[in-house]
Design a protein around this motif. Structure first.
Motif, mmCIF file in Angstrom:
data_model
loop_
_atom_site.group_PDB
_atom_site.id
_atom_site.type_symbol
_atom_site.label_atom_id
_atom_site.label_comp_id
_atom_site.label_asym_id
_atom_site.label_seq_id
_atom_site.Cartn_x
_atom_site.Cartn_y
_atom_site.Cartn_z
ATOM 1 N N PHE A 142 12.427 10.119 -14.465
ATOM 2 C CA PHE A 142 12.725 8.955 -13.630
ATOM 3 C C PHE A 142 11.447 8.316 -13.114
ATOM 4 O O PHE A 142 11.352 7.079 -13.015
ATOM 5 C CB PHE A 142 13.618 9.383 -12.461
ATOM 6 N N LEU A 143 10.447 9.141 -12.794
ATOM 7 C CA LEU A 143 9.188 8.619 -12.266
ATOM 8 C C LEU A 143 8.425 7.831 -13.323
ATOM 9 O O LEU A 143 7.769 6.830 -13.014
ATOM 10 C CB LEU A 143 8.339 9.775 -11.743
ATOM 11 N N ASN A 144 8.498 8.269 -14.558
ATOM 12 C CA ASN A 144 7.810 7.550 -15.634
ATOM 13 C C ASN A 144 8.381 6.151 -15.847
ATOM 14 O O ASN A 144 7.679 5.254 -16.334
ATOM 15 C CB ASN A 144 7.897 8.351 -16.931
ATOM 16 N N LYS A 145 9.628 5.950 -15.463
ATOM 17 C CA LYS A 145 10.260 4.642 -15.612
ATOM 18 C C LYS A 145 10.164 3.810 -14.332
ATOM 19 O O LYS A 145 10.526 2.631 -14.346
ATOM 20 C CB LYS A 145 11.732 4.815 -15.987
ATOM 21 N N SER A 146 9.703 4.410 -13.248
ATOM 22 C CA SER A 146 9.684 3.727 -11.952
ATOM 23 C C SER A 146 8.459 2.831 -11.838
ATOM 24 O O SER A 146 7.361 3.201 -12.256
ATOM 25 C CB SER A 146 9.700 4.740 -10.799
ATOM 26 N N THR A 147 8.661 1.670 -11.236
ATOM 27 C CA THR A 147 7.570 0.745 -10.951
ATOM 28 C C THR A 147 7.419 0.491 -9.459
ATOM 29 O O THR A 147 6.538 -0.260 -9.046
ATOM 30 C CB THR A 147 7.801 -0.595 -11.661
ATOM 31 N N SER A 148 8.268 1.125 -8.662
ATOM 32 C CA SER A 148 8.212 0.955 -7.213
ATOM 33 C C SER A 148 8.310 2.320 -6.543
ATOM 34 O O SER A 148 9.257 3.077 -6.801
ATOM 35 C CB SER A 148 9.342 0.039 -6.720
ATOM 36 N N GLY A 149 7.332 2.605 -5.682
ATOM 37 C CA GLY A 149 7.354 3.869 -4.967
ATOM 38 C C GLY A 149 8.467 3.937 -3.941
ATOM 39 O O GLY A 149 9.120 4.981 -3.769
ATOM 40 N N LEU A 207 0.830 -1.209 0.000
ATOM 41 C CA LEU A 207 0.000 0.000 0.000
ATOM 42 C C LEU A 207 0.863 1.257 0.000
ATOM 43 O O LEU A 207 0.598 2.211 -0.739
ATOM 44 C CB LEU A 207 -0.918 -0.003 1.226
ATOM 45 N N ARG A 208 1.904 1.293 0.846
ATOM 46 C CA ARG A 208 2.786 2.461 0.893
ATOM 47 C C ARG A 208 3.468 2.678 -0.455
ATOM 48 O O ARG A 208 3.579 3.819 -0.941
ATOM 49 C CB ARG A 208 3.837 2.281 1.985
ATOM 50 N N ASP A 209 3.927 1.606 -1.047
ATOM 51 C CA ASP A 209 4.608 1.690 -2.342
ATOM 52 C C ASP A 209 3.684 2.291 -3.401
ATOM 53 O O ASP A 209 4.100 3.145 -4.194
ATOM 54 C CB ASP A 209 5.054 0.291 -2.762
ATOM 55 N N THR A 210 2.425 1.869 -3.395
ATOM 56 C CA THR A 210 1.464 2.372 -4.377
ATOM 57 C C THR A 210 1.108 3.829 -4.122
ATOM 58 O O THR A 210 1.004 4.628 -5.062
ATOM 59 C CB THR A 210 0.193 1.514 -4.355
#
Length: 407
Positions: free
Chosen positions: A289-296, A169-172
């Protein structure tokens, strides 16, 4: 034989055990005589119930996750964690030991996830009635936290499942919030860049106009030296148009004042423009960088690296100012998502499994006795000889008796 209105009525004997009546003693006798088969069936059903209960029994752990949000944000979070690729992206950040302790199918089903996560409201409906000030009812977040539960075969696995779900949940939430914030700030800084550019152009133009006006006024003073001896606040009247002007010296002082003001505005605009340029570069890199990120969580941990990549000069006051502001934002994010967005207390380590062998065995025993007794009664009544119902009383009519009475 009875006579009624000349009719001869023959009454046949009634059956003393009418159809449809239930004899409790008979039923009890049947059950007692079939007690062995009933106990055998009850034993079999109880054994099956115990085995089934052992197979489906699990330990349930619960944890209270602190996460303030509006109800709309909660529904948005539910949609985000139910996205097809969301769990797969997060699962890549877990090690093999963590993946081995959970059932991944629980995190892929939207319905299953919805049953594992329940919102906690700061005030219940019954408590709302006890709040005297109605204005206080609308203050604060709609949801103060989340109740997370998880079932597993052992207490440790159940507790670990709650911890993984909280981290999920935190990651999302980190990805959701930063995508909104970074996009907005990047757009704002792009707009500020154009605004500061226009402000600088306008300030330079106004400054040039004031310098031209100053040169013109100095030329007038040189051409008319006597005007310098006029009272500074005494208006000068032009007869033809009846225009009234302040003395050239007074106007010159006002022009010098305006030049000084514009001279201060332009450096401020240039300074703000430079600060905005650095911020625009930072949020542009952040967005890429955020557009490539899959983990918060991974993105949050990478913020210092992105800040360092700006290569800001700590000896320059403007660069250091921007660096400090970015550092403050990073500290606030760490406090929000790592320290505050967490479990209020460690998830519970369950002691008993549900439904449990005792409960399953008890239900199986009751069900087995019912089934065994039912089968014994059905077998008895099916094989019992049928008793025909007694014939109805017959009425015998005698013509000799009927005609005289009628006459």
């Amino acid at each position: 034989m009875d006579t009624f209105l000349g009719f001869q009525i023959n009454n046949y004997p009634q059956n003393n055990n009418p159809v449809g009546t239930v004899d409790i003693q008979e039923i009890a006798s049947v059950i007692w005589q079939s007690k062995r088969i009933i106990l055998l069936i009850a034993t079999i059903v109880t054994s099956l119930a115990v085995l089934f209960g052992w197979a489906i029994s699990s330990y349930k752990s619960e944890g209270y996750f602190q996460m303030e949000m509006s109800f709309a944000d909660f529904k948005r979070l539910q949609t985000a964690i139910s996205a097809p690729a969301r769990w797969q992206d997060f699962a890549k950040t877990l090690n093999k030991e963590q993946l081995a302790t959970i059932r991944e199918e629980n995190f892929r089903s939207p319905r299953q996830l919805a049953s594992l996560i329940e919102p906690i409201y700061p005030v219940t409906r019954s408590e709302m009635k006890d709040i005297p000030n109605t204005a206080l009812k609308n203050e604060g977040a709609d949801i103060s936290g989340l109740k997370i539960s998880y079932h597993a075969a052992t207490p440790m696995l159940a507790q670990q499942g709650v911890l993984v779900l909280g981290d999920f949940l935190r990651d999302t939430v980190i990805l959701l919030n930063y995508r909104d914030v970074v996009r907005k700030r990047y757009t704002d800084h792009r707009g500020f860049a154009q605004k500061f550019d226009n402000d600088a152009i306008t300030a330079r133009y106004d400054l040039e106009q004031l310098k031209i006006k100053k040169a013109s006024m100095q030329s007038i003073l040189r051409e008319y030296p006597d005007s310098a001896r006029l009272e500074n606040r005494q208006p000068v009247t032009i007869t033809d148009g009846n225009e009234r002007f302040l003395s050239p010296v007074t106007q010159l002082v006002a022009i010098e004042t305006d030049i000084a003001d514009k001279g201060r505005d332009l450096p401020r605009i240039i300074r703000d423009q430079k600060i905005n340029t650095i911020n625009l570069r930072y949020y542009e890199q952040l967005q890429d960088f955020l557009n490539k990120s899959t983990s918060g969580n991974t993105f949050l941990a990478s913020l210092p690296t992105i800040k360092k990549a700006l290569n800001l000069n700590q000896e320059d006051e403007i660069d250091r100012s921007v660096y400090n502001n970015i550092s403050i934002d990073d500290l606030k994010a760490h406090a929000l998502y790592v320290e505050k967005t967490s479990f209020i207390a460690s998830p519970l380590l369950p002691q008993k499994a549900t439904p449990g062998l005792l409960k399953s065995g008890s239900l199986g025993l009751i069900l087995g006795l019912i089934i065994g007794s039912g089968l014994a009664l059905i077998r008895y009544f099916v094989s019992k000889p049928k008793i025909l119902p007694s014939p109805q009383p017959a009425v015998e009519l005698t013509i000799e008796k009927v005609i005289p009475n009628l006459i």
